[in-house]
Design a protein around this motif. Structure first.
Motif, PDB file in Angstrom:
ATOM      1  N   ARG A  67       0.843  -1.193   0.000  1.00 35.85           N
ATOM      2  CA  ARG A  67       0.000   0.000   0.000  1.00 35.85           C
ATOM      3  C   ARG A  67       0.881   1.248   0.000  1.00 35.85           C
ATOM      4  O   ARG A  67       1.152   1.838   1.028  1.00 35.85           O
ATOM      5  CB  ARG A  67      -0.909  -0.008   1.226  1.00 35.85           C
ATOM      6  N   SER A  68       1.335   1.637  -1.144  1.00 39.22           N
ATOM      7  CA  SER A  68       2.125   2.857  -1.288  1.00 39.22           C
ATOM      8  C   SER A  68       1.977   3.345  -2.725  1.00 39.22           C
ATOM      9  O   SER A  68       1.524   2.608  -3.603  1.00 39.22           O
ATOM     10  CB  SER A  68       3.598   2.585  -0.974  1.00 39.22           C
ATOM     11  N   ARG A  69       2.326   4.564  -2.946  1.00 35.82           N
ATOM     12  CA  ARG A  69       2.209   5.113  -4.294  1.00 35.82           C
ATOM     13  C   ARG A  69       3.247   4.474  -5.200  1.00 35.82           C
ATOM     14  O   ARG A  69       4.443   4.518  -4.942  1.00 35.82           O
ATOM     15  CB  ARG A  69       2.390   6.630  -4.266  1.00 35.82           C
ATOM     16  N   ARG A  70       2.794   3.898  -6.286  1.00 39.76           N
ATOM     17  CA  ARG A  70       3.684   3.240  -7.223  1.00 39.76           C
ATOM     18  C   ARG A  70       3.347   3.690  -8.630  1.00 39.76           C
ATOM     19  O   ARG A  70       2.186   3.903  -8.958  1.00 39.76           O
ATOM     20  CB  ARG A  70       3.539   1.710  -7.143  1.00 39.76           C
ATOM     21  N   SER A  71       4.354   3.802  -9.448  1.00 34.84           N
ATOM     22  CA  SER A  71       4.114   4.103 -10.849  1.00 34.84           C
ATOM     23  C   SER A  71       3.606   2.855 -11.544  1.00 34.84           C
ATOM     24  O   SER A  71       3.725   1.741 -11.023  1.00 34.84           O
ATOM     25  CB  SER A  71       5.418   4.570 -11.514  1.00 34.84           C
ATOM     26  N   ALA A  72       3.047   3.034 -12.736  1.00 34.63           N
ATOM     27  CA  ALA A  72       2.548   1.887 -13.499  1.00 34.63           C
ATOM     28  C   ALA A  72       3.688   0.927 -13.809  1.00 34.63           C
ATOM     29  O   ALA A  72       3.519  -0.299 -13.771  1.00 34.63           O
ATOM     30  CB  ALA A  72       1.878   2.366 -14.782  1.00 34.63           C
ATOM     31  N   LEU A  73       4.867   1.463 -14.093  1.00 34.29           N
ATOM     32  CA  LEU A  73       6.023   0.625 -14.408  1.00 34.29           C
ATOM     33  C   LEU A  73       6.452  -0.186 -13.191  1.00 34.29           C
ATOM     34  O   LEU A  73       6.738  -1.384 -13.303  1.00 34.29           O
ATOM     35  CB  LEU A  73       7.186   1.482 -14.901  1.00 34.29           C
ATOM     36  N   ALA A  74       6.479   0.458 -12.022  1.00 35.38           N
ATOM     37  CA  ALA A  74       6.888  -0.246 -10.799  1.00 35.38           C
ATOM     38  C   ALA A  74       5.912  -1.369 -10.470  1.00 35.38           C
ATOM     39  O   ALA A  74       6.317  -2.456 -10.056  1.00 35.38           O
ATOM     40  CB  ALA A  74       6.975   0.737  -9.637  1.00 35.38           C
ATOM     41  N   THR A  75       4.622  -1.107 -10.664  1.00 28.64           N
ATOM     42  CA  THR A  75       3.608  -2.133 -10.421  1.00 28.64           C
ATOM     43  C   THR A  75       3.781  -3.296 -11.395  1.00 28.64           C
ATOM     44  O   THR A  75       3.677  -4.467 -11.015  1.00 28.64           O
ATOM     45  CB  THR A  75       2.199  -1.543 -10.566  1.00 28.64           C
ATOM     46  N   HIS A  76       4.055  -2.966 -12.656  1.00 29.84           N
ATOM     47  CA  HIS A  76       4.271  -3.995 -13.672  1.00 29.84           C
ATOM     48  C   HIS A  76       5.468  -4.865 -13.310  1.00 29.84           C
ATOM     49  O   HIS A  76       5.396  -6.099 -13.382  1.00 29.84           O
ATOM     50  CB  HIS A  76       4.483  -3.324 -15.030  1.00 29.84           C
ATOM     51  N   HIS A 130       6.750  -5.299 -10.343  1.00 35.57           N
ATOM     52  CA  HIS A 130       6.422  -6.066  -9.140  1.00 35.57           C
ATOM     53  C   HIS A 130       5.694  -7.358  -9.513  1.00 35.57           C
ATOM     54  O   HIS A 130       5.998  -8.431  -8.975  1.00 35.57           O
ATOM     55  CB  HIS A 130       5.548  -5.231  -8.210  1.00 35.57           C
ATOM     56  N   ARG A 131       4.747  -7.277 -10.413  1.00 33.92           N
ATOM     57  CA  ARG A 131       3.963  -8.451 -10.795  1.00 33.92           C
ATOM     58  C   ARG A 131       4.790  -9.434 -11.616  1.00 33.92           C
ATOM     59  O   ARG A 131       4.595 -10.650 -11.511  1.00 33.92           O
ATOM     60  CB  ARG A 131       2.705  -8.005 -11.538  1.00 33.92           C
ATOM     61  N   LEU A 132       5.707  -8.928 -12.428  1.00 31.86           N
ATOM     62  CA  LEU A 132       6.596  -9.830 -13.158  1.00 31.86           C
ATOM     63  C   LEU A 132       7.485 -10.604 -12.184  1.00 31.86           C
ATOM     64  O   LEU A 132       7.686 -11.806 -12.331  1.00 31.86           O
ATOM     65  CB  LEU A 132       7.456  -9.034 -14.147  1.00 31.86           C
ATOM     66  N   ASN A 133       8.017  -9.907 -11.182  1.00 36.11           N
ATOM     67  CA  ASN A 133       8.839 -10.576 -10.173  1.00 36.11           C
ATOM     68  C   ASN A 133       8.011 -11.578  -9.368  1.00 36.11           C
ATOM     69  O   ASN A 133       8.515 -12.642  -8.982  1.00 36.11           O
ATOM     70  CB  ASN A 133       9.450  -9.536  -9.231  1.00 36.11           C
ATOM     71  N   ALA A 134       6.747 -11.216  -9.120  1.00 36.93           N
ATOM     72  CA  ALA A 134       5.865 -12.132  -8.392  1.00 36.93           C
ATOM     73  C   ALA A 134       5.640 -13.408  -9.198  1.00 36.93           C
ATOM     74  O   ALA A 134       5.602 -14.505  -8.638  1.00 36.93           O
ATOM     75  CB  ALA A 134       4.534 -11.446  -8.095  1.00 36.93           C
ATOM     76  N   MET A 135       5.499 -13.264 -10.508  1.00 38.45           N
ATOM     77  CA  MET A 135       5.289 -14.440 -11.349  1.00 38.45           C
ATOM     78  C   MET A 135       6.514 -15.349 -11.320  1.00 38.45           C
ATOM     79  O   MET A 135       6.394 -16.581 -11.298  1.00 38.45           O
ATOM     80  CB  MET A 135       5.005 -13.984 -12.785  1.00 38.45           C
ATOM     81  N   VAL A 136       7.698 -14.737 -11.287  1.00 35.90           N
ATOM     82  CA  VAL A 136       8.934 -15.523 -11.183  1.00 35.90           C
ATOM     83  C   VAL A 136       8.941 -16.276  -9.848  1.00 35.90           C
ATOM     84  O   VAL A 136       9.303 -17.460  -9.774  1.00 35.90           O
ATOM     85  CB  VAL A 136      10.163 -14.618 -11.287  1.00 35.90           C
ATOM     86  N   GLY A 137       8.524 -15.582  -8.771  1.00 33.96           N
ATOM     87  CA  GLY A 137       8.472 -16.219  -7.459  1.00 33.96           C
ATOM     88  C   GLY A 137       7.497 -17.372  -7.424  1.00 33.96           C
ATOM     89  O   GLY A 137       7.747 -18.412  -6.793  1.00 33.96           O
ATOM     90  N   TRP A 138       6.339 -17.199  -8.079  1.00 33.94           N
ATOM     91  CA  TRP A 138       5.335 -18.258  -8.113  1.00 33.94           C
ATOM     92  C   TRP A 138       5.871 -19.480  -8.856  1.00 33.94           C
ATOM     93  O   TRP A 138       5.743 -20.616  -8.381  1.00 33.94           O
ATOM     94  CB  TRP A 138       4.073 -17.746  -8.797  1.00 33.94           C
ATOM     95  N   LYS A 139       6.484 -19.270 -10.018  1.00 33.80           N
ATOM     96  CA  LYS A 139       6.994 -20.393 -10.790  1.00 33.80           C
ATOM     97  C   LYS A 139       8.133 -21.109 -10.053  1.00 33.80           C
ATOM     98  O   LYS A 139       8.262 -22.328 -10.139  1.00 33.80           O
ATOM     99  CB  LYS A 139       7.467 -19.904 -12.163  1.00 33.80           C
ATOM    100  N   SER A 140       8.908 -20.332  -9.331  1.00 33.53           N
ATOM    101  CA  SER A 140       9.985 -20.945  -8.555  1.00 33.53           C
ATOM    102  C   SER A 140       9.399 -21.832  -7.452  1.00 33.53           C
ATOM    103  O   SER A 140       9.886 -22.945  -7.206  1.00 33.53           O
ATOM    104  CB  SER A 140      10.862 -19.857  -7.943  1.00 33.53           C
TER     105      SER A 140
END
Length: 233
Positions: free
Chosen positions: A206-215, A217-227
């Motif tokens: 819960r903090s102010r994030r740019s669209a790029l930072a959010t994108h 974050h979700r790409l890194n999350a997908m890497v974490g999920w697959k791992s």
């Protein structure tokens, strides 16, 4: 050391199983909708198979997801929500931190000091350190449980201050409607444990994030999920 996920005796590739489980826990989809989305990609699998995958692999994946590092500067927001299962009342007790990250949750049949104390003990064991502050609504059980377990922690009891914990129930409420309620307390506990772990991973703090930072974050999350699922290419 946690052993790698075993996919022995499963005819579908691990990538398909992990993707189906991700769809089910990440988005407000019924099992039949997950079945339909897989079919669109040429994967013919029944919703019952998706259900079995979710039961077998969901908690296994969740245990492998990286958790946020606890801090003595954290603030714990505690709240409980009523869930009716087969005509019986149960309470889902949940704790989140200042970023909305779900720290722990437990299904209990009671709404009293004993139940609140059990949540606090689980939190202490899982977090490994005391928070800077604890915030709850005006339910007296929290104050009594705090005095017995973590008396040195500052406690603020005010309904208006506890919106962060109350809002954390909303995503699960939407899933409850989609699933047409839960069938057992154990089923609710298993589902919410995986659901919250996946949400913690994919939803930005819960903090102010740019669209790029959010994108990113979700790409890194997908890497974490697959791992966690053991399907990293």
């Amino acid at each position: 050391m946690i052993k790698s996920v075993s996919y022995k005796r499963h005819r579908f590739p691990p990538q398909i199983i992990a993707h189906a489980v991700w769809l089910y826990f990440r988005f407000p989809l019924s099992l039949r909708l997950v079945e339909e989305m897989l079919l669109e990609r040429g994967i013919v699998v029944s919703y019952e198979t998706v259900r079995r995958w979710a039961l077998k692999f969901g908690l296994d994946y969740a245990r492998r997801l990286r958790r946020k590092t606890p801090s003595r500067h954290d603030i714990w927001y505690l709240d409980e929500v009523l869930v009716t299962i087969a005509g019986q009342k149960y309470w889902l007790w949940r704790a989140v931190d200042q970023d909305g990250y779900v720290l722990d949750e437990i299904v209990q049949s009671r709404r009293d000091t004993k139940a609140a104390k059990r949540l606090l003990k689980r939190l202490l064991k899982k977090q490994g350190c005391l928070p800077r502050r604890m915030i709850t609504d005006k339910l007296g059980s929290y104050a009594a449980a705090r005095r017995q377990t973590i008396p040195s922690v500052d406690h603020r009891s005010h309904k208006g201050l506890n919106n962060r914990a109350e809002n954390s129930h909303l995503p699960l409420r939407r899933r409850e409607q989609m699933m047409q309620s839960f069938r057992s307390p154990g089923g609710l506990q298993r589902f919410t444990s995986v659901f919250s772990a996946v949400r913690n991973l994919f939803v930005p703090p819960r903090s102010r994030r740019s669209a790029l930072a959010t994108h990113l974050h979700r790409l890194n999350a997908m890497v974490g999920w697959k791992s966690a699922a053991g399907v990293v290419a």
